[in-house]
Design an enzyme around this catalytic site. Sequence first.
Site, PDB file in Angstrom:
ATOM      1  N   THR A   1       0.852  -1.184   0.000  1.00 19.47           N
ATOM      2  CA  THR A   1       0.000   0.000   0.000  1.00 19.47           C
ATOM      3  C   THR A   1       0.893   1.240   0.000  1.00 19.47           C
ATOM      4  OG1 THR A   1      -2.052   0.947   0.864  1.00 19.47           O
ATOM      5  CG2 THR A   1      -0.435   0.264   2.511  1.00 19.47           C
TER       6      THR A   1
ATOM      7  N   CYS B   1      -2.853   7.694   7.751  1.00 18.75           N
ATOM      8  CA  CYS B   1      -3.419   6.350   7.659  1.00 18.75           C
ATOM      9  C   CYS B   1      -2.421   5.324   8.210  1.00 18.75           C
ATOM     10  CB  CYS B   1      -3.738   5.995   6.215  1.00 18.75           C
ATOM     11  SG  CYS B   1      -5.045   6.999   5.484  1.00 18.75           S
TER      12      CYS B   1
ATOM     13  N   HIS C   1      -5.636  -0.828   4.813  1.00 18.11           N
ATOM     14  CA  HIS C   1      -5.192   0.575   4.792  1.00 18.11           C
ATOM     15  C   HIS C   1      -6.264   1.365   5.543  1.00 18.11           C
ATOM     16  CE1 HIS C   1      -3.298   4.048   2.300  1.00 18.11           C
ATOM     17  NE2 HIS C   1      -4.129   4.599   3.165  1.00 18.11           N
TER      18      HIS C   1
END
Lengths: 174, 201
Positions: free
Chosen positions: A30, A36, A53
């Site tokens: 990711t 995040c 994520h």
Amino acid sequence: MSDYSEQVEVVCRIGIADGAVVSRPDRLRTSGLGSCVGLVMYDVLTGLSGMVHVMLPTAPADFAERLRVDGVKPQKYADSAVLWLVSELQNRGSTIRNLRAKMAGGAQMFASAGRSDVLRVGPRNVEAVETALTGCSIPLLAKDVGGTEGRTIEFDSQTQLLSVRTAKSGTFTI
Amino acid sequence: MGEGELSSLHVDILQEVGNIGAAHAATALSELLGTPVRISVSSARRCTFDEVSEVAGGPDELIVGVFVRVTGDIGGNMLLLMSVDSANILLQTLLGSKIVSGDYDDMQLSALGEVGNILGGAYTSAIATLTSLRMSQSVPAVAVDMAGAILDAGILATSEVSDFAVLIDTSIMGGASNIDGHFFLLPDPSSTVPLLDALGC
């Protein structure tokens, strides 16, 4: 990735507020984690590995209703994402006692604008993931969290190592 | 208007808001740089969070971002995004010093923040004049990092209530100086309707 390898590794890319589970020898990746958090959960026996994520710490109170009505993604919130990942791995044959976790992310990208609670969401995401993992009794073996730098992560289901790349501090594995 | 839905009329109007805001911002930037600055026609659309970072070159792309929070009758986030090369040209023009890397000192970061502040101010005051909405903006914050990481801050308010963001995007090009970048306005989900209302829709 080598051409002569018998098994071809596939890199599975996880988008924002998304998640997936893969088996050996596939990789999970990711990109551009800021506040995040990228959470990896893997089975030490089978190598089954999942990644989410996560964007926000806690699912809203009307989450169950919204899940039914507008199909909001459980992978978006730390608390529901951990439960989602556990159940995805269990559905494919894992048991909780064989699961381990690693995570990276939760930075505060704009340190100078830190007065706002909204912009402190990175550390709150990290805390929420840790709380949810503790609730499921899943050991967190490694983490690279906080700071002010974005991260791109890639998990190798063969070695069970998580590679963390930042724009300024280079690449390392945890 | 349903939650998160945009009709083609709404898209046209938000695009026009972007054009007017960005035209004023471009004028401010060309005065600052002493060189003509062109803007492309703005686009307004409802897109997924992944699409927002694709517009900025992909989540991994190293960019310079200036973040300004808008509050008042409507809330939202403004982001000035540009490549490191563009930021270097901008700094050379503004500060006169030769800059080679994206490793900026406080003075340079502050200058980039000020550019975002001036552009943001021109943009919001144009919209405020048009709509009679009261808007004020935060002190700018600057980051040099991956586009995806920088945009996390921009889509955060939206992500609390929606899986989509309304993005008003304008491309900025500096005439002779090869500056190119994007100016994003991301209205909070609760502000899209008041913004359209104020424009008579």
